[in-house]
Design a protein around this motif. Structure first.
Motif, PDB file in Angstrom:
ATOM      1  N   ALA A 186      14.144   9.808   8.346  1.00 26.08           N
ATOM      2  CA  ALA A 186      14.978   8.831   7.648  1.00 26.08           C
ATOM      3  C   ALA A 186      14.130   7.672   7.137  1.00 26.08           C
ATOM      4  O   ALA A 186      14.428   7.080   6.096  1.00 26.08           O
ATOM      5  N   ILE A 187      13.067   7.372   7.890  1.00 19.33           N
ATOM      6  CA  ILE A 187      12.274   6.167   7.623  1.00 19.33           C
ATOM      7  C   ILE A 187      10.796   6.504   7.769  1.00 19.33           C
ATOM      8  O   ILE A 187      10.409   7.190   8.719  1.00 19.33           O
ATOM      9  N   ILE A 188       9.989   6.000   6.829  1.00 21.54           N
ATOM     10  CA  ILE A 188       8.535   6.078   6.998  1.00 21.54           C
ATOM     11  C   ILE A 188       7.983   4.659   7.091  1.00 21.54           C
ATOM     12  O   ILE A 188       8.291   3.809   6.251  1.00 21.54           O
ATOM     13  N   LEU A 189       7.203   4.426   8.123  1.00 24.20           N
ATOM     14  CA  LEU A 189       6.546   3.147   8.324  1.00 24.20           C
ATOM     15  C   LEU A 189       5.064   3.343   8.012  1.00 24.20           C
ATOM     16  O   LEU A 189       4.418   4.228   8.590  1.00 24.20           O
ATOM     17  N   ALA A 190       4.554   2.558   7.080  1.00 24.34           N
ATOM     18  CA  ALA A 190       3.157   2.719   6.659  1.00 24.34           C
ATOM     19  C   ALA A 190       2.437   1.393   6.875  1.00 24.34           C
ATOM     20  O   ALA A 190       2.859   0.362   6.342  1.00 24.34           O
ATOM     21  N   ASP A 191       1.378   1.409   7.672  1.00 28.25           N
ATOM     22  CA  ASP A 191       0.650   0.171   7.983  1.00 28.25           C
ATOM     23  C   ASP A 191      -0.674   0.158   7.226  1.00 28.25           C
ATOM     24  O   ASP A 191      -1.576   0.914   7.550  1.00 28.25           O
ATOM     25  N   GLU A 192      -0.758  -0.683   6.205  1.00 28.34           N
ATOM     26  CA  GLU A 192      -1.941  -0.764   5.337  1.00 28.34           C
ATOM     27  C   GLU A 192      -2.371   0.639   4.881  1.00 28.34           C
ATOM     28  O   GLU A 192      -3.517   1.048   5.086  1.00 28.34           O
ATOM     29  N   PRO A 193      -1.471   1.365   4.222  1.00 28.71           N
ATOM     30  CA  PRO A 193      -1.768   2.771   3.928  1.00 28.71           C
ATOM     31  C   PRO A 193      -2.937   2.972   2.975  1.00 28.71           C
ATOM     32  O   PRO A 193      -3.500   4.063   2.928  1.00 28.71           O
ATOM     33  N   THR A 194      -3.301   1.948   2.223  1.00 30.84           N
ATOM     34  CA  THR A 194      -4.432   2.102   1.302  1.00 30.84           C
ATOM     35  C   THR A 194      -5.607   1.218   1.702  1.00 30.84           C
ATOM     36  O   THR A 194      -6.575   1.080   0.962  1.00 30.84           O
ATOM     37  N   GLY A 195      -5.531   0.639   2.883  1.00 33.86           N
ATOM     38  CA  GLY A 195      -6.541  -0.330   3.322  1.00 33.86           C
ATOM     39  C   GLY A 195      -7.943   0.240   3.401  1.00 33.86           C
ATOM     40  O   GLY A 195      -8.921  -0.497   3.352  1.00 33.86           O
ATOM     41  N   ASN A 196      -8.046   1.558   3.499  1.00 40.12           N
ATOM     42  CA  ASN A 196      -9.359   2.181   3.646  1.00 40.12           C
ATOM     43  C   ASN A 196      -9.715   3.056   2.442  1.00 40.12           C
ATOM     44  O   ASN A 196     -10.580   3.910   2.536  1.00 40.12           O
ATOM     45  N   LEU A 197      -9.024   2.823   1.330  1.00 39.23           N
ATOM     46  CA  LEU A 197      -9.251   3.652   0.136  1.00 39.23           C
ATOM     47  C   LEU A 197      -9.665   2.777  -1.041  1.00 39.23           C
ATOM     48  O   LEU A 197      -9.287   1.606  -1.116  1.00 39.23           O
ATOM     49  N   ASP A 198     -10.414   3.353  -1.978  1.00 34.22           N
ATOM     50  CA  ASP A 198     -10.733   2.591  -3.197  1.00 34.22           C
ATOM     51  C   ASP A 198      -9.463   2.450  -4.038  1.00 34.22           C
ATOM     52  O   ASP A 198      -8.474   3.148  -3.809  1.00 34.22           O
ATOM     53  N   THR A 199      -9.490   1.548  -5.005  1.00 32.64           N
ATOM     54  CA  THR A 199      -8.275   1.194  -5.749  1.00 32.64           C
ATOM     55  C   THR A 199      -7.633   2.402  -6.414  1.00 32.64           C
ATOM     56  O   THR A 199      -6.423   2.611  -6.310  1.00 32.64           O
ATOM     57  N   HIS A 200      -8.439   3.207  -7.056  1.00 34.83           N
ATOM     58  CA  HIS A 200      -7.894   4.355  -7.788  1.00 34.83           C
ATOM     59  C   HIS A 200      -7.240   5.357  -6.826  1.00 34.83           C
ATOM     60  O   HIS A 200      -6.115   5.804  -7.051  1.00 34.83           O
ATOM     61  N   THR A 201      -7.945   5.678  -5.751  1.00 33.16           N
ATOM     62  CA  THR A 201      -7.401   6.620  -4.764  1.00 33.16           C
ATOM     63  C   THR A 201      -6.155   6.024  -4.122  1.00 33.16           C
ATOM     64  O   THR A 201      -5.164   6.715  -3.889  1.00 33.16           O
ATOM     65  N   GLY A 202      -6.205   4.717  -3.847  1.00 36.94           N
ATOM     66  CA  GLY A 202      -5.061   4.029  -3.258  1.00 36.94           C
ATOM     67  C   GLY A 202      -3.825   4.137  -4.139  1.00 36.94           C
ATOM     68  O   GLY A 202      -2.727   4.405  -3.659  1.00 36.94           O
ATOM     69  N   GLU A 203      -4.014   3.965  -5.430  1.00 37.55           N
ATOM     70  CA  GLU A 203      -2.877   4.078  -6.363  1.00 37.55           C
ATOM     71  C   GLU A 203      -2.270   5.466  -6.322  1.00 37.55           C
ATOM     72  O   GLU A 203      -1.051   5.626  -6.345  1.00 37.55           O
ATOM     73  N   ARG A 204      -3.133   6.474  -6.280  1.00 37.75           N
ATOM     74  CA  ARG A 204      -2.620   7.854  -6.257  1.00 37.75           C
ATOM     75  C   ARG A 204      -1.847   8.125  -4.977  1.00 37.75           C
ATOM     76  O   ARG A 204      -0.793   8.771  -4.993  1.00 37.75           O
ATOM     77  N   VAL A 205      -2.353   7.598  -3.867  1.00 35.08           N
ATOM     78  CA  VAL A 205      -1.684   7.790  -2.577  1.00 35.08           C
ATOM     79  C   VAL A 205      -0.327   7.075  -2.570  1.00 35.08           C
ATOM     80  O   VAL A 205       0.685   7.622  -2.125  1.00 35.08           O
ATOM     81  N   LEU A 206      -0.291   5.854  -3.123  1.00 39.11           N
ATOM     82  CA  LEU A 206       0.970   5.101  -3.159  1.00 39.11           C
ATOM     83  C   LEU A 206       1.987   5.769  -4.070  1.00 39.11           C
ATOM     84  O   LEU A 206       3.184   5.816  -3.764  1.00 39.11           O
ATOM     85  N   ASP A 207       1.502   6.268  -5.189  1.00 41.06           N
ATOM     86  CA  ASP A 207       2.358   6.952  -6.133  1.00 41.06           C
ATOM     87  C   ASP A 207       3.023   8.158  -5.455  1.00 41.06           C
ATOM     88  O   ASP A 207       4.234   8.370  -5.560  1.00 41.06           O
ATOM     89  N   LEU A 208       2.211   8.895  -4.722  1.00 42.27           N
ATOM     90  CA  LEU A 208       2.695  10.076  -4.009  1.00 42.27           C
ATOM     91  C   LEU A 208       3.705   9.695  -2.925  1.00 42.27           C
ATOM     92  O   LEU A 208       4.803  10.248  -2.840  1.00 42.27           O
ATOM     93  N   LEU A 209       3.334   8.725  -2.116  1.00 46.77           N
ATOM     94  CA  LEU A 209       4.175   8.330  -0.984  1.00 46.77           C
ATOM     95  C   LEU A 209       5.499   7.728  -1.457  1.00 46.77           C
ATOM     96  O   LEU A 209       6.579   8.158  -1.041  1.00 46.77           O
ATOM     97  N   ALA A 210       5.427   6.737  -2.351  1.00 44.20           N
ATOM     98  CA  ALA A 210       6.653   6.083  -2.817  1.00 44.20           C
ATOM     99  C   ALA A 210       7.500   7.046  -3.642  1.00 44.20           C
ATOM    100  O   ALA A 210       8.728   7.061  -3.521  1.00 44.20           O
ATOM    101  N   GLY A 211       6.839   7.874  -4.451  1.00 42.25           N
ATOM    102  CA  GLY A 211       7.560   8.845  -5.285  1.00 42.25           C
ATOM    103  C   GLY A 211       8.336   9.838  -4.431  1.00 42.25           C
ATOM    104  O   GLY A 211       9.509  10.110  -4.675  1.00 42.25           O
ATOM    105  N   ARG A 212       7.662  10.356  -3.439  1.00 44.24           N
ATOM    106  CA  ARG A 212       8.297  11.326  -2.539  1.00 44.24           C
ATOM    107  C   ARG A 212       9.494  10.694  -1.800  1.00 44.24           C
ATOM    108  O   ARG A 212      10.555  11.295  -1.674  1.00 44.24           O
ATOM    109  N   CYS A 213       9.296   9.463  -1.314  1.00 43.76           N
ATOM    110  CA  CYS A 213      10.381   8.793  -0.586  1.00 43.76           C
ATOM    111  C   CYS A 213      11.576   8.548  -1.507  1.00 43.76           C
ATOM    112  O   CYS A 213      12.724   8.768  -1.112  1.00 43.76           O
ATOM    113  N   ARG A 214      11.316   8.113  -2.732  1.00 42.79           N
ATOM    114  CA  ARG A 214      12.428   7.879  -3.669  1.00 42.79           C
ATOM    115  C   ARG A 214      13.166   9.185  -3.939  1.00 42.79           C
ATOM    116  O   ARG A 214      14.388   9.226  -3.973  1.00 42.79           O
TER     117      ARG A 214
END
Ligand SMILES: Nc1ncnc2c1ncn2[C@@H]1O[C@H](COP(=O)(O)OP(=O)(O)O)[C@@H](O)[C@H]1O
Ligand SMILES: [Mg+2]
Length: 231
Positions: A162-190
């Motif tokens: 029902a809920i995903i809790l993400a703690d600094e999910p891109t804190g260890n990734l470069d900006t481009h990779t971080g964007e792709r990960v966020l896109d995937l995570l937020a997109g899937r949740c929506r």
């Protein structure tokens, strides 16, 4: 609508002998609706991880109340909180937290076993959804950081929490990779109506959220919707 998460006057003091000024959380009142994508934005030390740990039932408040899907965490007891965590919550962390001795597939499958639904096809499907088909037999150290975080996302989404809790999910990734990960995570949740709460100190992460909750010194001081943010 009934909020999926509600906190009432939530306090956390790690050191019981110190006063209110040293409290990590100082009376937080939150309502998060089912399916919302929320960024919990604040500097290091503002209380984000503390709040996520309390919402997950991993730690207990000094004072106040937390309801997850209408259930009071305190009255669930330790066993009830563990069950809720395994079945209804998913986690994504800054350092991925994959088990190093398990393969990619096994890391994802373990999450299903703990949730009581050991469905091997569901594990394969989750890995396909994050673009990691073909890498099931690799070990975490044989993957890039972005790939490891995608395994962590597969591990979280596979049990359809029902809920995903993400703690600094891109804190260890470069900006481009971080964007792709966020896109995937937020997109899937929506797409699946999953509530997503992302703790972050990066403005980038806020761009992927419907709502930003700004934390300062243990308080949520400001709420902004996605639309307001763009003006
Ligand atoms: N286990 C702990 N014991 C004592 N103090 C802690 C502990 N965890 C966090 N704190 C303190 O609580 C405050 C909030 O920390 P944290 O929740 O980790 O913030 P953030 O995730 O926003 O960086 C900080 O002052 C931190 O030093
Ligand atoms: Mg933190």
């Amino acid at each position: 609508m009934e909020p999926v998460i509600r906190t009432i006057d939530l306090w956390k003091r790690y050191n019981q002998t110190e006063g209110n000024n040293s409290a990590a959380l100082r009376g937080i009142n939150l309502r998060i609706a089912a399916g919302e994508v929320v960024a919990l934005y604040g500097k290091s030390g503002s209380g984000k991880t503390t709040l996520l740990n309390l919402l997950a039932g991993l730690d207990r408040p000094t004072q106040g109340r937390i309801e997850v899907e209408g259930q009071d965490l305190e009255s669930l007891g330790e066993a009830g909180r563990t069950r809720l965590r395994r079945k209804r919550l998913g986690f994504v962390f800054q350092f991925f937290n994959l088990l190093p001795t398990l393969t990619v597939f096994e890391n994802v499958f373990l999450s299903l076993e703990l949730a009581g639904k050991p469905d091997r096809e569901a594990a394969r499907e989750a890995l396909r959804a994050v673009g990691l088909d073909g890498k099931e037999r690799r070990f975490p150290h044989e993957l890039s950081g972005g790939e490891q975080q995608r395994v962590a996302i597969a591990r979280a989404i596979v049990k359809e929490p029902a809920i995903i809790l993400a703690d600094e999910p891109t804190g260890n990734l470069d900006t481009h990779t971080g964007e792709r990960v966020l896109d995937l995570l937020a997109g899937r949740c929506r797409h699946h109506g999953t509530t997503l709460i992302m703790a972050t100190h990066s403005p980038l992460t806020c761009r992927f959220a419907d709502r930003m909750l700004r934390m300062v010194d243990g308080l949520v001081i400001e709420e902004r919707s996605g639309e307001e943010k763009q003006t």
